[in-house]
Motif scaffolding. Sequence first.
Motif, PDB file in Angstrom:
ATOM      1  N   THR A  95       0.640  -1.076   0.019  1.00 32.78           N
ATOM      2  CA  THR A  95      -0.179  -0.276   0.229  1.00 32.78           C
ATOM      3  C   THR A  95       1.166   0.756   0.227  1.00 32.78           C
ATOM      4  N   VAL A 141      -3.841  -0.158  -5.460  1.00 36.30           N
ATOM      5  CA  VAL A 141      -3.511  -0.808  -4.431  1.00 36.30           C
ATOM      6  C   VAL A 141      -2.193   0.600  -3.444  1.00 36.30           C
ATOM      7  N   LYS A 157      -3.757   3.932  -2.552  1.00 36.05           N
ATOM      8  CA  LYS A 157      -4.187   3.856  -1.132  1.00 36.05           C
ATOM      9  C   LYS A 157      -3.455   3.309   0.209  1.00 36.05           C
ATOM     10  N   LEU A 191      -3.457   1.726   4.190  1.00 31.24           N
ATOM     11  CA  LEU A 191      -3.734   0.505   4.499  1.00 31.24           C
ATOM     12  C   LEU A 191      -5.347   0.226   5.788  1.00 31.24           C
ATOM     13  N   VAL A 233      -7.432   0.338   2.472  1.00 29.78           N
ATOM     14  CA  VAL A 233      -8.022  -0.992   1.905  1.00 29.78           C
ATOM     15  C   VAL A 233      -9.291  -1.859   2.955  1.00 29.78           C
TER      16      VAL A 233
END
Length: 370
Positions: A171, A216, A219, A221, A224
Amino acid sequence: MAGKNPWGKTGPDEGSGANEPRADAPGSDKPGGGESGPRNPWLPGGGEAGRRRSASIDDIFKNRGPAGPRRTGGGPGGPSFRLPERPGGKSWVPVIIGAIGLIWVAVTSVHFIQPGEQAVVTWLGGKYADTLDSGTNITAPWPIHMVEKENVAQIRSENIPGTNIEKLILTSDQNLVDLSYLIRWNISDLTLYKYQLDDPRNALLEIGEAAMRAAVARKKLDEVLTGEGRAEIEQDVRERMQARLDAYRSGITVQGIEINKTDPPARVEEAFKDVSSAQQDADAAINRARAVAQQLLARAQGDASEFNNIYEQYKLAPEVTRRRLYYETMESILSKTDKTIVESGNVMPYLPLPEVKRRSQAQPARPQGE
């Protein structure tokens, strides 16, 4: 050709006169004048007129020549079979071969393509010839034209990375997340799908993984794991994949991306649970503090509003407002004390009001008849 008597006596040659008298026949000049040697049991008895020459094996097979029935067993005495002939003496074999050829052409040249399907036609299984849409189509017979059907309307699914397989993705805040997702796709152009890429399915998987890692990586953590940015990630991955597949002319359309699982790595799952629990406790404490602050703020705002209303009345009649405030204040204070002092001239008598009240409460209620 000489015939061999099965009883051991040699018969006369076929070319020599068959009517010559035998030496052992009755009436011959040989001594004894009777029959000598074994006699053929299959010949009728009697004189010379009743006798006949025995048939040899060569004579039997000589009579089963071209004029006789055809043999297909391969050897003498085997089963015999003969095809019937057409009028005029011609064979039926060319007609049968022609009928089989027509049936073969009809079966392998007409193709029924179902709705939602397409077919690719190739020359001898190699070079591309044409693409057939749904309906009835006619091509050259097999193997000149080979037809391969494919369902282009079917929505196919690819689960990445599969069952019980860990896939770690980095991430933006330098954390790892175990993520699995589903790719839904279908074939948009069968010709490109078959001949543009060597392995279109593998290309789809590779492009999907690259797009997911790129999305990902933008973004954090928490976004997500909590699902806050999940919809945005799915949309970003689909757009990235479709752009790359169109650039490769793959003939594939990505219908959607669905994230199935977002978990921390298995090796740090316990520690992550502890951190998550602490974060939840902190969030709960913060929420409680915010609730208390909102209550105090609402109460202060109410008091300020009430004071503003009193002040407005005070400006209209200051003396009346001061007296009312004094009475309300004294009432509020004296209601909480047990002693009351009444000013009467120079004497300050004490009224035991609480004691009187207790005595009145202690007296039993009198019956109504007394």
